[in-house]
Structure formats: C-alpha cells, structure tokens
Design a protein around this motif. Sequence first.
Motif, PDB file in Angstrom:
ATOM      1  N   LEU A 172      28.906 -51.975  -2.798  1.00 21.21           N
ATOM      2  CA  LEU A 172      29.488 -50.794  -3.419  1.00 21.21           C
ATOM      3  C   LEU A 172      31.002 -50.866  -3.259  1.00 21.21           C
ATOM      4  CD1 LEU A 172      27.100 -48.070  -1.917  1.00 21.21           C
ATOM      5  CD2 LEU A 172      26.991 -49.046  -4.227  1.00 21.21           C
ATOM      6  N   ALA A 173      31.725 -50.335  -4.209  1.00 26.57           N
ATOM      7  CA  ALA A 173      33.185 -50.377  -4.142  1.00 26.57           C
ATOM      8  C   ALA A 173      33.691 -49.465  -3.027  1.00 26.57           C
ATOM      9  CB  ALA A 173      33.792 -49.950  -5.468  1.00 26.57           C
ATOM     10  N   VAL A 174      34.622 -49.976  -2.223  1.00 25.29           N
ATOM     11  CA  VAL A 174      35.317 -49.140  -1.243  1.00 25.29           C
ATOM     12  C   VAL A 174      36.371 -48.340  -1.999  1.00 25.29           C
ATOM     13  CG1 VAL A 174      36.812 -49.110   0.786  1.00 25.29           C
ATOM     14  CG2 VAL A 174      34.951 -50.781   0.635  1.00 25.29           C
ATOM     15  N   PRO A 175      36.299 -47.011  -1.957  1.00 21.50           N
ATOM     16  CA  PRO A 175      37.229 -46.207  -2.758  1.00 21.50           C
ATOM     17  C   PRO A 175      38.656 -46.244  -2.231  1.00 21.50           C
ATOM     18  CG  PRO A 175      35.868 -44.792  -1.391  1.00 21.50           C
ATOM     19  CD  PRO A 175      35.334 -46.178  -1.224  1.00 21.50           C
ATOM     20  N   ASP A 176      39.600 -46.057  -3.138  1.00 22.57           N
ATOM     21  CA  ASP A 176      41.003 -45.907  -2.762  1.00 22.57           C
ATOM     22  C   ASP A 176      41.292 -44.429  -2.548  1.00 22.57           C
ATOM     23  OD1 ASP A 176      41.326 -48.617  -3.148  1.00 22.57           O
ATOM     24  OD2 ASP A 176      42.143 -48.408  -5.167  1.00 22.57           O
ATOM     25  N   GLY A 177      42.330 -44.149  -1.748  1.00 21.68           N
ATOM     26  CA  GLY A 177      42.739 -42.768  -1.563  1.00 21.68           C
ATOM     27  C   GLY A 177      42.804 -42.365  -0.106  1.00 21.68           C
ATOM     28  N   HIS A 178      43.088 -41.098   0.120  1.00 15.29           N
ATOM     29  CA  HIS A 178      43.226 -40.567   1.471  1.00 15.29           C
ATOM     30  C   HIS A 178      41.875 -40.525   2.176  1.00 15.29           C
ATOM     31  CE1 HIS A 178      44.322 -37.835   4.756  1.00 15.29           C
ATOM     32  NE2 HIS A 178      45.578 -38.106   4.475  1.00 15.29           N
ATOM     33  N   TYR A 179      41.902 -40.738   3.483  1.00 16.56           N
ATOM     34  CA  TYR A 179      40.679 -40.774   4.278  1.00 16.56           C
ATOM     35  C   TYR A 179      39.893 -39.470   4.187  1.00 16.56           C
ATOM     36  CZ  TYR A 179      38.459 -43.673   7.900  1.00 16.56           C
ATOM     37  OH  TYR A 179      37.642 -44.503   8.596  1.00 16.56           O
ATOM     38  N   ALA A 180      40.591 -38.351   4.166  1.00 17.86           N
ATOM     39  CA  ALA A 180      39.934 -37.041   4.190  1.00 17.86           C
ATOM     40  C   ALA A 180      39.609 -36.554   2.784  1.00 17.86           C
ATOM     41  CB  ALA A 180      40.800 -36.028   4.920  1.00 17.86           C
ATOM     42  N   GLU A 181      38.994 -37.421   1.987  1.00 17.66           N
ATOM     43  CA  GLU A 181      38.551 -37.067   0.644  1.00 17.66           C
ATOM     44  C   GLU A 181      37.038 -37.231   0.571  1.00 17.66           C
ATOM     45  OE1 GLU A 181      40.361 -35.832  -1.657  1.00 17.66           O
ATOM     46  OE2 GLU A 181      42.434 -36.419  -1.254  1.00 17.66           O
ATOM     47  N   GLU A 182      36.398 -36.440  -0.276  1.00 18.69           N
ATOM     48  CA  GLU A 182      34.953 -36.515  -0.428  1.00 18.69           C
ATOM     49  C   GLU A 182      34.488 -37.920  -0.817  1.00 18.69           C
ATOM     50  OE1 GLU A 182      32.320 -34.606   0.059  1.00 18.69           O
ATOM     51  OE2 GLU A 182      33.481 -32.966   0.916  1.00 18.69           O
ATOM     52  N   THR A 183      35.315 -38.621  -1.587  1.00 18.42           N
ATOM     53  CA  THR A 183      34.928 -39.947  -2.051  1.00 18.42           C
ATOM     54  C   THR A 183      34.736 -40.923  -0.894  1.00 18.42           C
ATOM     55  OG1 THR A 183      37.272 -40.470  -2.373  1.00 18.42           O
ATOM     56  CG2 THR A 183      36.030 -39.721  -4.307  1.00 18.42           C
ATOM     57  N   MET A 184      35.380 -40.651   0.238  1.00 22.56           N
ATOM     58  CA  MET A 184      35.302 -41.573   1.369  1.00 22.56           C
ATOM     59  C   MET A 184      33.962 -41.492   2.107  1.00 22.56           C
ATOM     60  SD  MET A 184      38.025 -43.245   1.169  1.00 22.56           S
ATOM     61  CE  MET A 184      39.460 -43.024   0.122  1.00 22.56           C
ATOM     62  N   ARG A 185      33.155 -40.485   1.792  1.00 22.27           N
ATOM     63  CA  ARG A 185      31.867 -40.359   2.475  1.00 22.27           C
ATOM     64  C   ARG A 185      30.947 -41.542   2.191  1.00 22.27           C
ATOM     65  NH1 ARG A 185      31.252 -35.534   5.026  1.00 22.27           N
ATOM     66  NH2 ARG A 185      32.568 -33.802   4.320  1.00 22.27           N
ATOM     67  N   VAL A 186      31.250 -42.300   1.154  1.00 16.15           N
ATOM     68  CA  VAL A 186      30.443 -43.475   0.845  1.00 16.15           C
ATOM     69  C   VAL A 186      30.625 -44.562   1.912  1.00 16.15           C
ATOM     70  CG1 VAL A 186      32.158 -44.728  -0.558  1.00 16.15           C
ATOM     71  CG2 VAL A 186      29.711 -44.955  -1.096  1.00 16.15           C
ATOM     72  N   THR A 187      31.612 -44.397   2.796  1.00 18.58           N
ATOM     73  CA  THR A 187      31.822 -45.366   3.872  1.00 18.58           C
ATOM     74  C   THR A 187      31.050 -45.008   5.147  1.00 18.58           C
ATOM     75  OG1 THR A 187      33.814 -44.252   4.731  1.00 18.58           O
ATOM     76  CG2 THR A 187      34.127 -45.909   3.008  1.00 18.58           C
ATOM     77  N   VAL A 188      30.275 -43.933   5.114  1.00 18.74           N
ATOM     78  CA  VAL A 188      29.464 -43.570   6.281  1.00 18.74           C
ATOM     79  C   VAL A 188      28.314 -44.569   6.443  1.00 18.74           C
ATOM     80  CG1 VAL A 188      27.876 -41.860   7.245  1.00 18.74           C
ATOM     81  CG2 VAL A 188      30.015 -41.119   6.175  1.00 18.74           C
ATOM     82  N   VAL A 189      28.149 -45.089   7.654  1.00 19.52           N
ATOM     83  CA  VAL A 189      26.960 -45.859   8.031  1.00 19.52           C
ATOM     84  C   VAL A 189      26.180 -44.941   8.971  1.00 19.52           C
ATOM     85  CG1 VAL A 189      26.047 -47.929   9.148  1.00 19.52           C
ATOM     86  CG2 VAL A 189      28.194 -48.057   7.854  1.00 19.52           C
ATOM     87  N   PRO A 190      25.047 -44.396   8.539  1.00 21.00           N
ATOM     88  CA  PRO A 190      24.381 -43.354   9.329  1.00 21.00           C
ATOM     89  C   PRO A 190      24.012 -43.806  10.736  1.00 21.00           C
ATOM     90  CG  PRO A 190      22.946 -44.182   7.576  1.00 21.00           C
ATOM     91  CD  PRO A 190      24.310 -44.716   7.304  1.00 21.00           C
ATOM     92  N   ASN A 191      24.397 -42.954  11.689  1.00 26.22           N
ATOM     93  CA  ASN A 191      24.080 -43.176  13.107  1.00 26.22           C
ATOM     94  C   ASN A 191      24.768 -44.395  13.716  1.00 26.22           C
ATOM     95  OD1 ASN A 191      22.495 -40.915  13.602  1.00 26.22           O
ATOM     96  ND2 ASN A 191      20.846 -42.102  14.524  1.00 26.22           N
ATOM     97  N   ARG A 192      25.782 -44.918  13.062  1.00 25.03           N
ATOM     98  CA  ARG A 192      26.423 -46.134  13.562  1.00 25.03           C
ATOM     99  C   ARG A 192      26.911 -45.985  14.997  1.00 25.03           C
ATOM    100  NH1 ARG A 192      31.829 -48.335  10.616  1.00 25.03           N
ATOM    101  NH2 ARG A 192      32.343 -46.140  10.948  1.00 25.03           N
ATOM    102  N   ASN A 193      27.681 -44.937  15.274  1.00 24.19           N
ATOM    103  CA  ASN A 193      28.207 -44.785  16.629  1.00 24.19           C
ATOM    104  C   ASN A 193      27.111 -44.493  17.644  1.00 24.19           C
ATOM    105  OD1 ASN A 193      30.805 -45.351  15.931  1.00 24.19           O
ATOM    106  ND2 ASN A 193      31.551 -43.247  16.004  1.00 24.19           N
ATOM    107  N   ALA A 194      26.099 -43.733  17.231  1.00 30.34           N
ATOM    108  CA  ALA A 194      25.000 -43.445  18.153  1.00 30.34           C
ATOM    109  C   ALA A 194      24.294 -44.729  18.573  1.00 30.34           C
ATOM    110  CB  ALA A 194      24.011 -42.475  17.503  1.00 30.34           C
ATOM    111  N   ILE A 195      24.081 -45.623  17.609  1.00 32.23           N
ATOM    112  CA  ILE A 195      23.414 -46.895  17.903  1.00 32.23           C
ATOM    113  C   ILE A 195      24.294 -47.777  18.786  1.00 32.23           C
ATOM    114  CG2 ILE A 195      22.584 -49.040  16.861  1.00 32.23           C
ATOM    115  CD1 ILE A 195      21.842 -47.237  14.384  1.00 32.23           C
ATOM    116  N   MET A 196      25.556 -47.903  18.429  1.00 30.92           N
ATOM    117  CA  MET A 196      26.457 -48.775  19.180  1.00 30.92           C
ATOM    118  C   MET A 196      26.694 -48.260  20.593  1.00 30.92           C
ATOM    119  SD  MET A 196      29.269 -49.778  16.303  1.00 30.92           S
ATOM    120  CE  MET A 196      28.789 -50.607  14.786  1.00 30.92           C
ATOM    121  N   LEU A 197      26.907 -46.973  20.720  1.00 23.66           N
ATOM    122  CA  LEU A 197      27.152 -46.413  22.049  1.00 23.66           C
ATOM    123  C   LEU A 197      25.925 -46.557  22.946  1.00 23.66           C
ATOM    124  CD1 LEU A 197      29.241 -43.223  21.214  1.00 23.66           C
ATOM    125  CD2 LEU A 197      30.004 -45.183  22.564  1.00 23.66           C
TER     126      LEU A 197
END
Length: 235
Positions: free
Chosen positions: A77-102
């Motif tokens: 999927l395309a990584v969107p351009d723009g500011h981090y705090a935009e709705e479009t950036m939610r496509v970069t969420v990997v669910p539970n990533r930090n919970a698994i890694m921690l």
Amino acid sequence: MHTALVCSGGLDSVSLAHVLASQGRLSRIVSFDYGQRHRKELDFARACALRLGVPFHLVDLSGLGAALSGSALTDDLAVPDGHYAEETMRVTVVPNRNAIMLTMAFGIAAANGDSAVAAAVHGGDHFIYPDCRPGFTDAFAAMQRAALEGYADVVLDVPFVHRTKADIVTAGAAAGTPFAQTWSCYKGGARHCGRCGTCVERREAFHLARVADPTEYDDADFWQAAVAAHAVGGA
C-alpha cells in the motif's frame, strides 16, 4: 538500573539509547524484524548497539506483517505524504505492534536480569497509534507486573510519553546522538523521502528544537507546506 531498550533504529529510540547510555543504564538493545518495508532501519539499530558497546538482540517476527495485514508498513500500500497527525496516516498502523514487541522485550529483560524495559513512544504518536498512549503504557506496565510476579521485577520506562518529538531531539543532542545514524522514513528508499508523515515530523522536530538536521532528504522543503496545511485543517 539495567535497561533493555526496544530500538527501531529511528531518531526517537536511538536518541533514548544514547540518553540511557550516558546515564550508565543501557544494558542491551532489542529490535524486531516484523516484515516492515523499511527494515533498513534495523541496520541503524544494530550500529547503535555496536557504537554503545551493548548486546544486540534481533527478534525475527517477519511473518507478523502478513498476519497483521492492512498496514502500509507491511503491505503493498502507498505510504501517504503529509503531516503525521492526519487521518490519512492511520494506514501506517500495525495493530498491536508495540504490545507484541514490548511483551517479547520484557521476556528478554527478565531472562537476562534487567530491571527495566524502555521504549521511546512520545506525545506525537498519540493521535495515530493507540499503543503509544499513556493509557496503554500504564495498563501494559500493570499487566507485566502480574505476568512476572514472583519471577522478576521489571518496570516499563517511557520517559518521552508526555513529551514532543522536539523534546527528544533536544535530549538526544545533549547526549551526543549522531542523528545522521538514524532512520525514520517509512518508504525505505536510498534517502529519507522528506514527504511521508515520519519525515515531516522529523524535519519539523529539528526546526522546533533549533538543532541542525543532518538528514539528507529527497524533498527537504515539503515539511513546511505539510505543517501549514495541517494547521489550517486543524483550525
């Protein structure tokens, strides 16, 4: 306090590595290959461990990206351009990533006699990533106390959770972090793209911290338009 650091190789975690090392607290660096398209970041994490003279643990979770599908960091999927705090950036969420890694990092810390696990989650992550917010880190710390009760006493150290990316740049600079030896860009190209959310946030943080940014970007000026557009949209 012996501290195992979860380190991606990015600006935040490498800065925290240098802060912990300057305090004599860093015991090891733990990184994860979860099938991320920008896995070149792991080379920077490994180099950080070598530079600071601590063991480097690379955990192979390369099949995780396929299982946790739907993220631009792991899928085609395309990584969107723009500011981090935009709705479009939610496509970069990997669910539970930090919970698994921690969870993995706490196991490694307990097995090696460490007393803390550190992560460089910060306030700028809160809008997009639920597993970077104080509610998550507080709950995770409580869960780990129960998970290791009677076996090991390992605490969660998240010193930046209420601070900004600019604060991290300031702290990293004070600890002598070689910022050029960090990787943030989600697109994983030859150079930082300068346009994706994490590049924009990185460039803006150096500006706000008034610290020289040594990063080479394909588009070094895009961040200004992205920040301006976000300010208008959020008004």
